[in-house]
Design a protein around this motif. Structure first.
Motif, PDB file in Angstrom:
ATOM      1  N   ILE A  75      37.576  46.550  56.216  1.00  0.00           N
ATOM      2  CA  ILE A  75      37.193  45.555  56.996  1.00  0.00           C
ATOM      3  C   ILE A  75      37.778  44.320  56.995  1.00  0.00           C
ATOM      4  O   ILE A  75      37.694  43.359  58.140  1.00  0.00           O
ATOM      5  CB  ILE A  75      35.736  44.876  56.282  1.00  0.00           C
ATOM      6  N   LEU A  76      38.880  43.939  56.175  1.00  0.00           N
ATOM      7  CA  LEU A  76      39.835  43.043  56.260  1.00  0.00           C
ATOM      8  C   LEU A  76      41.090  43.530  57.103  1.00  0.00           C
ATOM      9  O   LEU A  76      41.446  44.586  56.884  1.00  0.00           O
ATOM     10  CB  LEU A  76      40.162  42.461  55.058  1.00  0.00           C
ATOM     11  N   ASP A  77      41.673  42.551  57.819  1.00  0.00           N
ATOM     12  CA  ASP A  77      43.127  42.808  58.247  1.00  0.00           C
ATOM     13  C   ASP A  77      44.163  42.686  57.503  1.00  0.00           C
ATOM     14  O   ASP A  77      43.862  42.052  56.122  1.00  0.00           O
ATOM     15  CB  ASP A  77      42.954  42.241  59.750  1.00  0.00           C
ATOM     16  N   ALA A  78      45.513  42.836  58.093  1.00  0.00           N
ATOM     17  CA  ALA A  78      46.601  42.377  56.747  1.00  0.00           C
ATOM     18  C   ALA A  78      46.593  41.201  56.251  1.00  0.00           C
ATOM     19  O   ALA A  78      47.077  40.855  55.216  1.00  0.00           O
ATOM     20  CB  ALA A  78      47.884  42.934  57.437  1.00  0.00           C
ATOM     21  N   ASP A  79      46.411  40.018  57.368  1.00  0.00           N
ATOM     22  CA  ASP A  79      46.386  38.710  56.958  1.00  0.00           C
ATOM     23  C   ASP A  79      45.328  38.419  55.967  1.00  0.00           C
ATOM     24  O   ASP A  79      45.452  37.700  54.956  1.00  0.00           O
ATOM     25  CB  ASP A  79      46.384  37.600  58.085  1.00  0.00           C
ATOM     26  N   GLY A  80      44.040  38.994  56.001  1.00  0.00           N
ATOM     27  CA  GLY A  80      42.781  38.693  55.159  1.00  0.00           C
ATOM     28  C   GLY A  80      43.118  39.377  53.764  1.00  0.00           C
ATOM     29  O   GLY A  80      42.961  38.663  52.835  1.00  0.00           O
ATOM     30  N   CYS A  81      43.708  40.653  53.748  1.00  0.00           N
ATOM     31  CA  CYS A  81      44.255  41.062  52.597  1.00  0.00           C
ATOM     32  C   CYS A  81      45.266  40.252  51.491  1.00  0.00           C
ATOM     33  O   CYS A  81      45.037  40.029  50.460  1.00  0.00           O
ATOM     34  CB  CYS A  81      44.773  42.387  52.642  1.00  0.00           C
ATOM     35  N   ARG A  82      46.247  39.834  52.484  1.00  0.00           N
ATOM     36  CA  ARG A  82      47.105  38.636  51.804  1.00  0.00           C
ATOM     37  C   ARG A  82      46.548  37.584  51.068  1.00  0.00           C
ATOM     38  O   ARG A  82      46.591  37.013  50.023  1.00  0.00           O
ATOM     39  CB  ARG A  82      48.208  38.231  52.711  1.00  0.00           C
ATOM     40  N   ASP A  83      45.672  36.876  51.993  1.00  0.00           N
ATOM     41  CA  ASP A  83      44.635  35.826  51.454  1.00  0.00           C
ATOM     42  C   ASP A  83      43.739  36.245  50.285  1.00  0.00           C
ATOM     43  O   ASP A  83      43.912  35.257  49.401  1.00  0.00           O
ATOM     44  CB  ASP A  83      43.911  35.359  52.580  1.00  0.00           C
ATOM     45  N   VAL A  84      43.296  37.204  50.314  1.00  0.00           N
ATOM     46  CA  VAL A  84      42.337  37.630  49.150  1.00  0.00           C
ATOM     47  C   VAL A  84      43.281  37.820  47.981  1.00  0.00           C
ATOM     48  O   VAL A  84      42.912  37.461  46.778  1.00  0.00           O
ATOM     49  CB  VAL A  84      41.499  38.909  49.595  1.00  0.00           C
ATOM     50  N   ALA A  85      44.226  38.686  47.868  1.00  0.00           N
ATOM     51  CA  ALA A  85      45.396  38.892  47.027  1.00  0.00           C
ATOM     52  C   ALA A  85      45.552  37.716  46.387  1.00  0.00           C
ATOM     53  O   ALA A  85      45.844  37.678  44.918  1.00  0.00           O
ATOM     54  CB  ALA A  85      46.470  39.769  47.628  1.00  0.00           C
ATOM     55  N   ALA A  86      45.920  36.662  46.994  1.00  0.00           N
ATOM     56  CA  ALA A  86      46.265  35.211  46.621  1.00  0.00           C
ATOM     57  C   ALA A  86      45.362  34.743  45.696  1.00  0.00           C
ATOM     58  O   ALA A  86      45.602  34.220  44.591  1.00  0.00           O
ATOM     59  CB  ALA A  86      46.914  34.400  47.698  1.00  0.00           C
ATOM     60  N   TRP A  87      44.018  34.804  46.126  1.00  0.00           N
ATOM     61  CA  TRP A  87      42.980  34.429  45.370  1.00  0.00           C
ATOM     62  C   TRP A  87      42.640  35.179  44.103  1.00  0.00           C
ATOM     63  O   TRP A  87      42.517  34.564  42.895  1.00  0.00           O
ATOM     64  CB  TRP A  87      41.775  34.227  46.077  1.00  0.00           C
ATOM     65  N   LEU A  88      42.824  36.362  44.105  1.00  0.00           N
ATOM     66  CA  LEU A  88      42.484  37.168  42.942  1.00  0.00           C
ATOM     67  C   LEU A  88      43.719  36.989  41.876  1.00  0.00           C
ATOM     68  O   LEU A  88      43.346  37.113  40.765  1.00  0.00           O
ATOM     69  CB  LEU A  88      42.660  38.727  43.461  1.00  0.00           C
ATOM     70  N   ALA A  89      44.794  36.637  42.193  1.00  0.00           N
ATOM     71  CA  ALA A  89      45.902  36.276  41.523  1.00  0.00           C
ATOM     72  C   ALA A  89      45.925  35.036  40.694  1.00  0.00           C
ATOM     73  O   ALA A  89      46.629  34.925  39.774  1.00  0.00           O
ATOM     74  CB  ALA A  89      47.480  36.810  41.796  1.00  0.00           C
ATOM     75  N   CYS A  90      45.248  33.942  41.279  1.00  0.00           N
ATOM     76  CA  CYS A  90      45.421  32.775  41.024  1.00  0.00           C
ATOM     77  C   CYS A  90      44.694  32.427  39.550  1.00  0.00           C
ATOM     78  O   CYS A  90      43.784  33.316  39.146  1.00  0.00           O
ATOM     79  CB  CYS A  90      45.069  31.719  41.912  1.00  0.00           C
ATOM     80  N   ALA A  91      45.005  31.270  39.075  1.00  0.00           N
ATOM     81  CA  ALA A  91      44.509  30.913  37.891  1.00  0.00           C
ATOM     82  C   ALA A  91      42.994  31.038  37.649  1.00  0.00           C
ATOM     83  O   ALA A  91      42.222  30.884  36.621  1.00  0.00           O
ATOM     84  CB  ALA A  91      45.186  29.981  37.110  1.00  0.00           C
ATOM     85  N   GLU A  92      42.231  30.586  38.948  1.00  0.00           N
ATOM     86  CA  GLU A  92      40.999  30.189  38.871  1.00  0.00           C
ATOM     87  C   GLU A  92      40.232  31.588  38.751  1.00  0.00           C
ATOM     88  O   GLU A  92      39.192  31.536  38.050  1.00  0.00           O
ATOM     89  CB  GLU A  92      40.568  29.700  40.285  1.00  0.00           C
ATOM     90  N   LEU A  93      40.577  32.514  39.267  1.00  0.00           N
ATOM     91  CA  LEU A  93      40.064  33.954  39.162  1.00  0.00           C
ATOM     92  C   LEU A  93      40.472  34.985  38.195  1.00  0.00           C
ATOM     93  O   LEU A  93      39.940  35.656  37.513  1.00  0.00           O
ATOM     94  CB  LEU A  93      39.848  34.583  40.501  1.00  0.00           C
ATOM     95  N   ASN A  94      41.966  34.794  38.179  1.00  0.00           N
ATOM     96  CA  ASN A  94      42.746  35.566  37.116  1.00  0.00           C
ATOM     97  C   ASN A  94      42.808  34.973  35.741  1.00  0.00           C
ATOM     98  O   ASN A  94      43.376  33.996  35.406  1.00  0.00           O
ATOM     99  CB  ASN A  94      43.838  36.126  37.507  1.00  0.00           C
ATOM    100  N   SER A  95      41.917  35.741  34.589  1.00  0.00           N
ATOM    101  CA  SER A  95      41.740  35.048  33.542  1.00  0.00           C
ATOM    102  C   SER A  95      43.076  35.399  32.437  1.00  0.00           C
ATOM    103  O   SER A  95      43.392  34.602  31.581  1.00  0.00           O
ATOM    104  CB  SER A  95      40.668  35.463  32.727  1.00  0.00           C
ATOM    105  N   GLY A  96      43.709  36.254  32.970  1.00  0.00           N
ATOM    106  CA  GLY A  96      44.968  36.911  32.301  1.00  0.00           C
ATOM    107  C   GLY A  96      44.383  38.049  31.516  1.00  0.00           C
ATOM    108  O   GLY A  96      45.337  38.629  31.025  1.00  0.00           O
TER     109      GLY A  96
END
Length: 710
Positions: free
Chosen positions: A530-551
């Motif tokens: 359901i996401l295009d390539a730009d949407g996948c990149r934006d979601v990936a950035a959020w999943l990897a950031c410290a707000e969501l990725n606890s480590g």
């Protein structure tokens, strides 16, 4: 004062679905919290207290012997001895679905005359009551001799030899415990209104001698529900792979498969008299040891690289129980897929009362369609695909009709009073909160559910196209494209200060009002299309950031938001399966760096849990000095989709993606070091994949007619 749900963090669980035993670490069952023997959602015993010379033995160790068995070791010492060394060792082995044995060993130099007693009691409580922290009144028991129950006199009885026991009965449950003493020393048996006991008042052990006492525990709900799933009779419906590479991944896959073996249930119905046994994975132990549409489907999807038999069994178990009529209490509708199946109706507290067969989920139905499509791609025989296809089409019709009846054309849930308030995998009372921490009430259209619906429509279109049904294929693709546009217009929210300029809202309410605040739900969109390539990149950035990725894995809610709680059920904790699904999506989208970060954190966390991953665990940030991750105190462990997550991560890192229409297996590994897996299965044939240190893949033993692309 309201009773609280029992915590499980220090409980030792052994399971052989539909039975399990939950014990404190010393092995003594004292009628507290969730401890006891269980079968088919019924607590068969809550008390099994062993006394030696009228004293509790001193515990010294606990050792799991497998997912279904655990050994508790204790000692019995004598104050009058000249040494503090133990001279009597007790090994108590508890086996789910069977009972327990007590081995008494005299390791001293003098004979011992022991008074051995085991006191037993139960409330025959339903698992829903136990989960609410409720312990019912003790049920009277009667002595059983041979196949008959005694008169309940409360007196000791000793006539007869062989198996003898105690029976507890109510209108809704029955339990029976029998003592089997093969050496010809039957116990004395006492029954009564509050419980009973087995005793061996003069059990002599000479130096070096041992004595084995055995108990069998049996029972369940009464009357037994007809056609209810039970213990499997066949072997596991998957291959046993050999994995080489990252030791953490190797251990996670091995332990997960062991736990999945214990979580299997089987549908008593079959597609034919000589048809295979249809097995599926129960959601989790202790609270959800039953068929759950969403959970069982995800477990089967994750296990597809090891063969299609588990998915086939799951699909048939759900297809046989697919909705056929409109029923407000069950929330049943034609085509809708079951949410959960229990032996009996259950009162869950807070006004929540669910029927034994309940359909209140918005996601199980599109996920059912996608499971059939993916199972087809992994090589499910055409006869099975064609037999299951009408059920998938009926499920898709429910998706189309439900979204057509929505004012915004989205797949939204409208719960009934007294049913589940939130009807996707985040189903707790406060599962959906906005950026300010306020609870958002349904009706809601969740972001990942739109992705599920899109993937179901496009996948079913492809499958129907392969069957020559071009018109229906085009109709589904047209609908899916409309949903994709509606999603694009409604769900993206700007985030000028975030790791990406926008993120996907967890849900939209009525009037297309988006629920603000980053959450993990968007990670489950990456594999849906359901996401295009730009949407996948934006979601990936959020999943990897410290707000969501606890480590240690992916947090369910951003740590930067009010209301974040690392030990909240859905408000900041890490869910094993959610992290694994995000890893799968990131690998499929080519976001290798972000996939590696989440996978590495998940595998490091697994080491702290002995590779038996809990349902969820704390979302505290990982730092140089931070403590090890802690399981959510009431989390299921083992749990189906958590146990299957090791196989999901393995497949994602190998980059496996089969295409049944073209007979092509895509192999695009994510750089994660050398990795080899043999015993994978495609179209009924085992194959292997080797990835070297430079990320180059080699595939061996593909089925005839299949080729690789990668």
């Amino acid at each position: 004062m309201r009773a609280l749900q029992p915590l499980l963090h220090d409980v030792v669980i052994c399971v052989a679905a539909p039975a399990f035993a939950a014990s404190p670490r010393d092995g003594q069952l004292r009628g507290e919290r969730a401890e006891g023997f269980y079968g088919h959602d019924r607590r068969l015993l809550h008390t099994a207290r062993l006394l030696i010379d009228r004293r509790e033995p001193e515990p010294i160790g606990v050792q799991p012997l497998g997912p279904d068995q655990v050994r508790f070791t204790s000692v019995h010492r004598y104050p009058e001895d000249s040494t503090d060394d133990p001279t009597v060792i007790i090994e108590r082995v508890r086996t789910a679905g069977a009972g327990e044995s007590v081995l008494l060993r005299n390791v001293g130099i003098v004979s011992r005359l022991l008074h051995v007693e085991l006191t037993l009691a139960t409330d025959l409580a339903d698992i829903a009551d136990v989960k609410r922290g409720r312990t019912g009144p003790a049920v009277p028991c009667t002595a059983a001799r041979g196949g008959d129950a005694g008169a309940g006199t409360g007196a000791d009885t000793s006539a007869g030899t062989g198996a003898r026991g105690l029976v507890w009965e109510t209108s809704s449950g029955r339990a029976e415990v029998r003592a089997v003493e093969p050496e010809g020393s039957p116990p004395l048996i006492a029954d009564g209104p509050r419980g009973g006991a087995f005793s061996w008042p003069r059990l002599r052990l000479r130096p070096g001698e041992s004595r084995l006492l055995r108990l069998t525990v049996d029972g369940g709900a009464t009357p037994a529900p007809p056609g209810h799933p039970g213990a499997p009779g066949a072997e596991v419906p998957w291959s046993e792979p050999v994995v080489r590479g990252d030791h953490r991944l190797v251990a996670l896959v091995r332990r997960g498969l062991s736990d999945l073996r214990a979580l299997r249930l089987a549908d008593p119905e079959r597609t034919g008299p000589d048809g295979p046994e249809d097995q599926f994975i129960a959601a989790g132990c202790p609270w959800y040891l039953a068929l759950f549409g969403r959970d069982s489907i995800w477990s089967a999807r994750m296990m597809l690289p090891l063969g299609t038999d588990l998915a086939r069994g799951t699909l048939w178990a759900l297809a046989r129980r697919q909705g056929t009529a409109h029923d407000d209490v069950r929330e049943e509708a034609p085509g809708r897929i079951l949410h959960e199946l229990r032996p009996a109706d259950a009162e869950h507290g807070h006004g929540l009362r669910l029927p034994s067969r309940y359909y209140g989920s918005v996601d199980a139905t599109p996920l059912f369609v996608t499971l059939l499509v993916e199972t087809w791609h992994w090589g499910l025989p055409d006869a099975d695909v064609d037999a299951l296809l009408p059920y998938a089409e009926a499920a898709m019709e429910w998706v189309l009709e439900t979204s057509a009846g929505d004012e915004d054309g989205l797949l939204r849930y409208y719960p009934r009073p007294g049913g589940l308030r939130h009807q996707s995998w985040k189903d707790s009372e406060d599962a959906v909160r906005d950026a300010a921490g306020r609870r958002i009430e349904p009706p809601l259209a969740l972001c990942e559910v739109q992705g599920y619906a899109y993937q179901a429509a496009t996948g079913l279109a492809e499958l129907l196209g392969s069957r020559g049904r071009a018109d229906r294929k085009e109709q589904l693709l047209l609908w899916a494209e409309g949903l994709r546009k509606r999603f694009r217009d409604a769900f993206w929210l700007p985030s000028p200060d975030g790791p990406a300029p926008r993120y996907v809202a967890i849900a939209v309410g009525r009037g297309l009002d988006p629920v603000s605040g980053p959450a993990s739900n968007m990670g489950q969109l990456l594999s849906t299309g359901i996401l295009d390539a730009d949407g996948c990149r934006d979601v990936a950035a959020w999943l990897a950031c410290a707000e969501l990725n606890s480590g240690w894995g992916l947090r369910s809610r951003s740590a930067a938001l009010p209301g974040f709680n690392p030990m909240s059920y859905h408000g900041g904790s890490v869910w094993t399966h959610d992290t694994a699904i995000a890893v799968q999506g990131l690998c499929a989208a080519g976001q290798d760096r972000e996939a590696g970060l989440l996978a590495d954190g998940l595998l490091d966390a697994a080491a702290h849990f002995g590779y038996r991953m809990p349902e969820l665990y704390g979302g505290d940030a990982r730092t140089q000095d931070s403590p090890a991750p802690l399981a959510y105190p009431a989390a299921c462990r083992p749990q189906g989709w958590s146990a299957a997550s090791g196989v999901a991560v393995l497949s994602a890192l190998l980059g496996l993606r089969p295409d049944a229409g073209r007979r092509v297996l895509q192999v695009r590994p994510t750089p994660f070091g050398p990795l080899k897996a043999s015993g994978l299965r495609l179209a009924g044939r085992e194959f292997s994949v080797r990835v070297d240190g430079q990320g180059r893949a080699k595939v061996s033993d593909l089925p005839p007619g299949w080729v690789t692309d990668g």
